[in-house]
Design a protein around this motif. Structure first.
Motif, PDB file in Angstrom:
ATOM      1  N   PRO A 138     -69.073  16.693  36.599  1.00 11.68           N
ATOM      2  CA  PRO A 138     -68.645  16.571  35.197  1.00 11.68           C
ATOM      3  C   PRO A 138     -67.211  17.048  34.949  1.00 11.68           C
ATOM      4  CG  PRO A 138     -70.817  17.607  35.339  1.00 11.68           C
ATOM      5  CD  PRO A 138     -70.340  17.419  36.742  1.00 11.68           C
ATOM      6  N   SER A 139     -66.740  18.029  35.720  1.00 10.90           N
ATOM      7  CA  SER A 139     -65.395  18.533  35.442  1.00 10.90           C
ATOM      8  C   SER A 139     -64.292  17.558  35.852  1.00 10.90           C
ATOM      9  CB  SER A 139     -65.177  19.903  36.097  1.00 10.90           C
ATOM     10  OG  SER A 139     -65.316  19.828  37.484  1.00 10.90           O
ATOM     11  N   MET A 140     -64.655  16.394  36.404  1.00 10.84           N
ATOM     12  CA  MET A 140     -63.629  15.391  36.688  1.00 10.84           C
ATOM     13  C   MET A 140     -62.959  14.902  35.405  1.00 10.84           C
ATOM     14  SD  MET A 140     -62.972  15.002  39.842  1.00 10.84           S
ATOM     15  CE  MET A 140     -62.075  13.446  39.983  1.00 10.84           C
ATOM     16  N   SER A 141     -63.647  15.056  34.256  1.00 11.97           N
ATOM     17  CA  SER A 141     -62.995  14.630  33.004  1.00 11.97           C
ATOM     18  C   SER A 141     -61.743  15.473  32.745  1.00 11.97           C
ATOM     19  CB  SER A 141     -63.972  14.697  31.826  1.00 11.97           C
ATOM     20  OG  SER A 141     -64.483  15.999  31.709  1.00 11.97           O
ATOM     21  N   ASP A 142     -61.760  16.734  33.193  1.00  8.05           N
ATOM     22  CA  ASP A 142     -60.555  17.570  33.063  1.00  8.05           C
ATOM     23  C   ASP A 142     -59.421  17.022  33.926  1.00  8.05           C
ATOM     24  OD1 ASP A 142     -62.054  19.254  31.489  1.00  8.05           O
ATOM     25  OD2 ASP A 142     -62.527  20.640  33.133  1.00  8.05           O
ATOM     26  N   VAL A 143     -59.789  16.487  35.084  1.00  9.27           N
ATOM     27  CA  VAL A 143     -58.758  15.959  35.984  1.00  9.27           C
ATOM     28  C   VAL A 143     -58.158  14.680  35.383  1.00  9.27           C
ATOM     29  CG1 VAL A 143     -58.242  15.226  38.339  1.00  9.27           C
ATOM     30  CG2 VAL A 143     -60.003  16.957  37.944  1.00  9.27           C
ATOM     31  N   ILE A 144     -59.027  13.853  34.775  1.00  6.97           N
ATOM     32  CA  ILE A 144     -58.522  12.634  34.118  1.00  6.97           C
ATOM     33  C   ILE A 144     -57.540  13.019  33.016  1.00  6.97           C
ATOM     34  CG2 ILE A 144     -59.170  10.624  32.724  1.00  6.97           C
ATOM     35  CD1 ILE A 144     -61.919  10.688  34.140  1.00  6.97           C
ATOM     36  N   LEU A 145     -57.930  14.019  32.251  1.00  6.10           N
ATOM     37  CA  LEU A 145     -57.081  14.484  31.155  1.00  6.10           C
ATOM     38  C   LEU A 145     -55.746  15.011  31.684  1.00  6.10           C
ATOM     39  CD1 LEU A 145     -57.608  14.502  28.169  1.00  6.10           C
ATOM     40  CD2 LEU A 145     -58.532  16.820  28.374  1.00  6.10           C
ATOM     41  N   VAL A 203     -47.215   1.102  28.006  1.00 13.55           N
ATOM     42  CA  VAL A 203     -48.274   1.518  28.915  1.00 13.55           C
ATOM     43  C   VAL A 203     -47.748   2.603  29.850  1.00 13.55           C
ATOM     44  CG1 VAL A 203     -49.886   0.774  30.703  1.00 13.55           C
ATOM     45  CG2 VAL A 203     -49.325  -0.769  28.822  1.00 13.55           C
ATOM     46  N   TYR A 204     -48.431   3.714  29.897  1.00 11.94           N
ATOM     47  CA  TYR A 204     -48.072   4.822  30.777  1.00 11.94           C
ATOM     48  C   TYR A 204     -49.108   4.866  31.888  1.00 11.94           C
ATOM     49  CZ  TYR A 204     -45.299   6.016  26.723  1.00 11.94           C
ATOM     50  OH  TYR A 204     -44.409   5.957  25.675  1.00 11.94           O
ATOM     51  N   TYR A 205     -48.643   4.628  33.083  1.00 13.15           N
ATOM     52  CA  TYR A 205     -49.558   4.462  34.211  1.00 13.15           C
ATOM     53  C   TYR A 205     -49.588   5.748  35.034  1.00 13.15           C
ATOM     54  CZ  TYR A 205     -51.655   2.141  38.273  1.00 13.15           C
ATOM     55  OH  TYR A 205     -52.471   1.784  39.315  1.00 13.15           O
ATOM     56  N   ALA A 206     -50.749   6.397  35.063  1.00 12.94           N
ATOM     57  CA  ALA A 206     -50.859   7.703  35.730  1.00 12.94           C
ATOM     58  C   ALA A 206     -51.173   7.544  37.222  1.00 12.94           C
ATOM     59  CB  ALA A 206     -51.951   8.532  35.058  1.00 12.94           C
ATOM     60  N   LYS A 207     -51.055   8.642  37.934  1.00 14.44           N
ATOM     61  CA  LYS A 207     -51.448   8.669  39.358  1.00 14.44           C
ATOM     62  C   LYS A 207     -52.976   8.752  39.445  1.00 14.44           C
ATOM     63  CE  LYS A 207     -47.527  10.443  41.822  1.00 14.44           C
ATOM     64  NZ  LYS A 207     -46.488  10.690  40.790  1.00 14.44           N
ATOM     65  N   PRO A 208     -53.534   8.375  40.590  1.00 16.37           N
ATOM     66  CA  PRO A 208     -55.002   8.426  40.705  1.00 16.37           C
ATOM     67  C   PRO A 208     -55.534   9.856  40.599  1.00 16.37           C
ATOM     68  CG  PRO A 208     -53.971   7.916  42.826  1.00 16.37           C
ATOM     69  CD  PRO A 208     -52.889   7.843  41.801  1.00 16.37           C
ATOM     70  N   VAL A 209     -56.754   9.995  40.091  1.00 16.80           N
ATOM     71  CA  VAL A 209     -57.335  11.332  39.898  1.00 16.80           C
ATOM     72  C   VAL A 209     -57.558  12.065  41.220  1.00 16.80           C
ATOM     73  CG1 VAL A 209     -58.478  10.906  37.691  1.00 16.80           C
ATOM     74  CG2 VAL A 209     -59.668  10.348  39.811  1.00 16.80           C
ATOM     75  N   GLY A 210     -57.906  11.306  42.260  1.00 14.49           N
ATOM     76  CA  GLY A 210     -58.341  11.928  43.514  1.00 14.49           C
ATOM     77  C   GLY A 210     -57.296  12.760  44.221  1.00 14.49           C
ATOM     78  N   THR A 211     -56.028  12.595  43.862  1.00 13.72           N
ATOM     79  CA  THR A 211     -54.985  13.368  44.544  1.00 13.72           C
ATOM     80  C   THR A 211     -54.466  14.516  43.681  1.00 13.72           C
ATOM     81  OG1 THR A 211     -53.363  11.745  43.777  1.00 13.72           O
ATOM     82  CG2 THR A 211     -54.210  11.458  46.007  1.00 13.72           C
ATOM     83  N   HIS A 212     -55.094  14.753  42.542  1.00 12.07           N
ATOM     84  CA  HIS A 212     -54.624  15.847  41.673  1.00 12.07           C
ATOM     85  C   HIS A 212     -55.078  17.202  42.223  1.00 12.07           C
ATOM     86  CE1 HIS A 212     -53.886  18.286  38.140  1.00 12.07           C
ATOM     87  NE2 HIS A 212     -53.196  17.285  37.642  1.00 12.07           N
TER      88      HIS A 212
END
Ligand code: SF4
Length: 469
Positions: A115-122, A235-244
């Motif tokens: 569930p804490s992946m939502s923090d990473v998306i943010l 459009v602001y394109y972010a980096k993938p979540v998996g490398t944060h």
């Protein structure tokens, strides 16, 4: 004192060294926090392999985290099977706990479903657009989407819902690359003038760099102005979540939750301890094993390629950390990735000087699982797995290796294993002595490695033809 090991499992690659790099990075970050006595890495296609990784852990309390963004074939089938967890199929939220050969092993869900992946998306969204606002900013959480596993989509929807509830965006959308609602339909759905797109992907690659920007009509740049029926949108394109870097926190949450109210009191694992004590005893007298030479040097140890013996130190590059040794020896002298560390292609030209704890870690990087397996061989406790058993266990694209004839297997093995230091116990070869008895190159191979399995598959498919693939 309690002792705990954390194991991070990655996919790895036979072809390129970048695949393992993300796992290395998280292992280093978590190691630096000092919460676990050790952080060990294991891989499907690199070493230590899934078959070997548990025996490389120093404690009897082991938590295993699959470093995958979603549940699926690897987390539900391959990893539990290869690690011998006696579990197949979906992993329950509390994980799977087993006692295996004296170790308590907990296997968790992949980090991406926490569930804490939502923090990473943010966090990724804020990086791409620091002043996002609920008035004018929409968020797109972008998943891969696949017909094979609806769970990976579910998690994207769940995260989108959590972030919608947070009220920080004008609207939040779950879109997918490979299924409806497709990412290309975004102009119909998203009306806000500013749009942040966060790819729910494990790493930067073909999809995040090419297919997503293409499907969305972006220029691949971080920020794109797009003219839509809605008017102009940015459009602001972010980096993938998996490398944060915040993924390290997610991993620790997962590990702590898996341990839960567990009463397991981790201790030093005896067999592992005996193997490394035996190794250190030899190292203190100076030892050759595999392609390297370790020598005591005023309270420290010097490690170098055995063929660089006698070379003055100033002609060699001095490495001072286990990671330095790992990175120097990840490629051969031709710059090729080395998925199998016992192939005789370790680069020369370096020396490492370090204390005992770092020496152990450097050797674990140089020759993953070799000390443990060779010590077991010298104690006559290493049990080989015959080829037929390995072949039968394979699934998916590797199932066809069962069709290999003995001649095909021998031909590939002569080619691949011919360049490897290990002696194929799985093919009936004998290894009466090891480097513990003074024979430097004597290292057992208890079971065909995934590199050989992959080559046999190529052979069966008729794709191998002349030379290495
Ligand atoms: Fe080496 Fe062959 Fe064993 Fe792979 S299967 S580790 S190449 S001996």
């Amino acid at each position: 004192r309690l002792m705990r090991s954390l194991v991070l499992i990655g996919h790895g690659s036979h072809l390129n060294g970048e695949s393992a790099a993300a796992v290395y990075r998280y292992a280093e970050m978590i190691r630096a926090r000092g919460l676990y006595d050790e952080v060990v890495e294991g891989y499907w296609k690199e070493e230590p392999s899934l078959r070997q990784v548990l025996k490389t852990t120093a404690s009897t309390d082991v938590t295993v985290i699959p470093m995958f963004i979603s549940e699926g074939y690897f987390t539900e089938t391959v990893i539990p099977r290869e690690m011998g967890l006696g579990h197949q199929g979906p992993v329950p939220p509390e994980g799977v706990a087993r006692v295996l050969g004296g170790r308590t092993v907990r296997y968790t869900l992949p980090y991406g479903v926490h569930p804490s992946m939502s923090d990473v998306i943010l966090a990724r969204a804020h990086e791409a657009l620091p002043d996002s606002s609920p008035e004018d900013t929409a968020l797109i959480v972008l998943g891969h989407g696949t017909t094979r596993n609806e769970n990976s989509n579910k998690i994207v929807y769940q995260n989108a819902e959590v972030l919608r509830q947070s009220g920080q965006f004008a609207s939040v959308h779950a879109l997918f690359l490979d299924e409806d609602p497709k990412v290309g339909t975004w102009p119909e759905m998203v009306k806000a003038p500013r749009v942040v797109v966060v790819p729910f992907f494990a790493s930067e690659g073909w999809h995040t760099l090419e297919t997503i920007p293409e499907d969305m009509g972006l220029e691949g740049a971080v920020t794109t102005f797009v003219d839509n029926p809605n008017g102009q949108q940015t459009v602001y394109y972010a980096k993938p979540v998996g490398t944060h870097s915040a993924v390290a926190d997610v991993i620790l949450h997962l590990a702590e939750e898996a341990a839960g109210s567990s009463t397991s009191d981790g201790d030093t694992e005896r067999v592992h301890d005996a193997a490394w004590n035996a190794f250190m005893d030899r190292a203190r007298q100076g030892l050759r094993f595999g392609e390297v030479l370790v020598q005591p040097e005023s309270g420290m140890f010097e490690l170098r390629h055995a063929l660089d013996e006698g070379k003055p130190g100033h002609e060699l590059q001095t490495l001072v950390t286990p990671e330095g040794v790992r990175d120097f020896t990840r490629r051969d002298e031709g710059g090729h990735h080395r998925p199998v560390h016992t192939l005789r292609n370790m680069p020369r030209g370096w020396r490492a000087v370090m204390g005992q704890a770092d020496l152990v870690r450097a050797v674990q990087y140089l020759y993953p699982a070799v000390i443990e397996e060779t010590y077991a061989q010298s104690c006559h406790t290493l049990r080989p797995t015959p080829w037929a058993t390995t072949a039968r266990r394979q699934t998916g694209i590797y199932a066809k290796v069962q069709k290999a004839t003995p001649e095909q297997l021998e031909e590939v093995a002569a080619d691949v294993c011919g360049g490897c230091l290990r002696t194929r116990l799985w093919a009936g070869e004998k290894l009466p002595q090891t480097f513990f008895d003074g024979v430097p190159g004597a290292i057992p191979c208890a079971e065909a490695c995934t590199f050989l399995v992959a080559e046999v598959r190529e052979e069966v498919a008729g794709k191998r033809g002349g030379g290495a693939s």
